[in-house]
Design an enzyme around this catalytic site. Structure first.
Site, mmCIF file in Angstrom:
data_model
loop_
_atom_site.group_PDB
_atom_site.id
_atom_site.type_symbol
_atom_site.label_atom_id
_atom_site.label_comp_id
_atom_site.label_asym_id
_atom_site.label_seq_id
_atom_site.Cartn_x
_atom_site.Cartn_y
_atom_site.Cartn_z
ATOM 1 N N HIS A 10 -13.253 11.269 -6.067
ATOM 2 C CA HIS A 10 -13.318 10.072 -6.909
ATOM 3 C C HIS A 10 -13.201 8.802 -6.066
ATOM 4 C CE1 HIS A 10 -13.480 11.406 -11.086
ATOM 5 N NE2 HIS A 10 -12.654 12.395 -10.792
ATOM 6 N N GLY A 13 5.341 -10.729 -4.993
ATOM 7 C CA GLY A 13 5.621 -9.345 -5.322
ATOM 8 C C GLY A 13 4.877 -8.940 -6.574
ATOM 9 N N LYS A 36 12.916 -17.233 -7.135
ATOM 10 C CA LYS A 36 12.142 -16.084 -7.601
ATOM 11 C C LYS A 36 11.719 -16.360 -9.038
ATOM 12 C CE LYS A 36 12.386 -11.069 -8.330
ATOM 13 N NZ LYS A 36 13.161 -9.821 -8.072
ATOM 14 N N ASP A 69 13.916 0.469 -7.594
ATOM 15 C CA ASP A 69 12.741 0.226 -6.745
ATOM 16 C C ASP A 69 13.137 0.284 -5.278
ATOM 17 O OD1 ASP A 69 10.106 -0.287 -6.151
ATOM 18 O OD2 ASP A 69 10.237 -2.450 -6.479
#
Length: 534
Positions: free
Chosen positions: A112, A343, A361, A451
């Site tokens: 693919h 990010g 942020k 994360d």
């Protein structure tokens, strides 16, 4: 040389003929449409046995060639349904022997990606591969395509099909759900489950079925399923893009034909100033041309398979295969000058806070997400991240100093942590052990980072500093601890495959000094639930 490729990993039979230059001379296929229920492996095998000979004849006729002009046979070796794979492999062997030509077995998932690169011109993309049987975020690193994220349970196409079957919409479910979603009047909140760069769809499916049983309209549910599931898919792709710093995204697989998913991914790419690529619709679903083209590449760089090496591999991982024809691009993302970093969730700016240098942020609104999902994620993640950062300090773990928080605006002001990202220091085994201890202290305090990648752990002087708790939460469940550590393991394997094993062993060694639970068994259990993992 002409290569004839045979595809049949699931319910679609495909045959294609491709030359050495990548010209697709013919493409023929026949899907199995079950009268009711899902795909039965035996029925898929019988379908392939019936249609492979016919499609070979049709493909040769379309290409204007005789069967004897074929110089190479390629087939899908896996992953897929065992009976279906064996039928295809038997047909390929028989054909190769009768023509006295070489044969190669190839990885379906890589097929693919390669047909996508061939037809779009993408060179080194982050690929979102979405189909009935697979959901993976893939990028090239250190000689192989690495899986940066994937479903922890069922594939997105499978989830759509299951909902369609249970609600009486028939098979395949994706196209029907796409059309129903256009008639919706409201969004119904459903579970949104992103864990690092991995995702989970089983909770979403269960919740949607319960809403249906409670009387929710199918139109609203179809819309809500799409918006929730596709937002999750785009977010994890965005995370991989930010982590790898590549400047291209490729959407491939059968679910790629969904217009809403395409539009969402294109919007995300525009926000990140990167290229978006998608093959023509006829090359999105399973097809023989992708197998033929990958066969050409494998034969050129590796040579033919011995007949005894053409056995099928039902759980054939994308990251098991060397891809010597690939080269990593040196091109990266070019950001506007005012943005320090971008990010998956936020833009990062340098600023001043009462005369002190700081980092701002800002969780910006995502154009690909509907407001009902976007605003909730931005505000809830900002609130939760602030709490987690502060409570981590109480657990003896270094985190940035917070100066100000605006949850409704999605803005946090904090100190800038300057140092070396862990991803650039993984060879330091003593450091790996100390990082494991720090993760253990977080988990002992009921803090799940959410994360744990090599970019979110910074070495500042002698301190290990954890940043970006945006996906974090509070939990003392060993399941959540295992998933947290698994995110780190996969991050290491994706970017430092040769060092990952030793590094992660040392992380677990340090972790074991703080947490007494058998975390290694839990990690193996979680891994075993994934798609095509041994």
């Amino acid at each position: 040389m002409l290569c004839l490729g045979i595809e049949g990993t699931a319910e679609k039979t495909g045959v294609g003929i491709v030359d050495e230059a990548g010209n697709v001379l013919s493409l023929r296929g026949k899907p199995l449409i079950p009268e009711k229920g899902g795909i039965h492996p035996r029925e898929a095998a019988e379908h392939h046995a019936k249609w492979i000979p016919r499609l070979i004849a049709e493909a040769c006729r379309d290409a204007g060639v005789e069967l004897g002009e074929i110089g190479l046979i390629s087939f899908s070796r896996g992953p897929g349904l065992g009976p279906a794979l064996r039928t295809v492999a038997t047909a390929a062997r028989t054909l190769a022997l009768s023509l006295d030509v070489p044969i190669v077995g190839v990885n379906h998932c890589i097929g693919h990606i390669e047909i996508g690169r061939l037809t779009t011109g993408a060179s080194d993309p982050v690929s979102l591969y979405v189909s009935g049987g697979n959901t993976q975020v893939i990028a090239f690193n250190e000689g192989r395509y690495r899986v940066f994220g994937e479903t922890l349970d069922i594939a997105v196409g499978n989830m759509l099909d299951q909902f369609a079957r249970e609600s009486g919409l028939g098979h395949p479910g994706g196209p029907v759900i796409e059309q129903l979603a256009l008639k919706a009047s409201e969004y119904i909140e459903l579970p949104y489950s992103v864990k690092g760069m991995d995702i989970s769809f089983s909770g979403l499916l269960t919740a949607a079925l319960r809403k249906m049983e409670a009387g929710a309209s199918l139109e609203d549910l179809a819309y809500s399923i799409q918006e929730t599931a596709f937002s999750m898919l785009v977010e994890v792709t965005e995370r991989a893009l930010a982590y790898t710093e590549k400047n291209q995204v490729l959407l491939c697989g059968g679910v790629a034909v969904n217009r809403r998913l395409r539009d969402m991914l294109r919007e995300m790419c525009q926000e990140h100033h990167v290229e978006f690529h998608m093959p023509p619709p006829e090359y999105c679903g399973d097809n023989g041309a992708m197998i033929a083209w990958l066969g050409q590449l494998v034969y050129k760089y590796r040579g033919p398979d011995a007949l005894e090496d053409t056995t099928v591999v039902q759980r054939y991982r994308t990251d098991e295969v060397d891809v010597p024809w690939m080269r990593e691009s040196e091109a990266g993302i070019e950001l506007p000058p005012d943005i320090l970093a971008k990010g998956a969730e936020a833009n990062i700016y340098r600023g001043q806070w009462i005369g002190r240098p700081c980092i701002i942020k800002e969780r910006i609104s995502k154009g690909y997400r509907i407001p009902e999902i976007d605003q909730k994620l931005r505000s809830s993640r900002t609130r939760r991240e602030a709490r987690l950062i502060n409570q981590a300090k109480g657990a003896g773990v270094h985190t940035p100093v917070l100066f100000d928080v605006d949850p409704d605006g999605g803005v946090m002001v904090m100190e800038e942590v300057r140092g070396t990202p862990f991803r650039d220091a993984v060879e330091d085994t003593e450091l790996c052990s100390r990082i494991g201890e720090a993760i253990g202290r977080l988990h002992h305090a009921g803090i799940i980072h959410g994360d744990l990648t090599g970019s979110n752990i910074i070495i500042r002087g002698g301190d290990v500093v954890f940043i970006d708790f945006g996906l974090g939460r509070f939990s003392d469940e060993i399941e959540d601890m295992g998933v947290d550590l698994l995110v780190l393991k996969k991050s290491l394997e994706s970017t430092h495959y040769a060092l990952a094993g030793e590094c992660f062993s040392r992380v677990l060694e340090g972790y074991g000094k703080i947490i007494d639970a058998d975390i290694q068994s839990k990690i193996r259990e979680i891994e075993s639930r994934g798609r095509y993992t041994d």
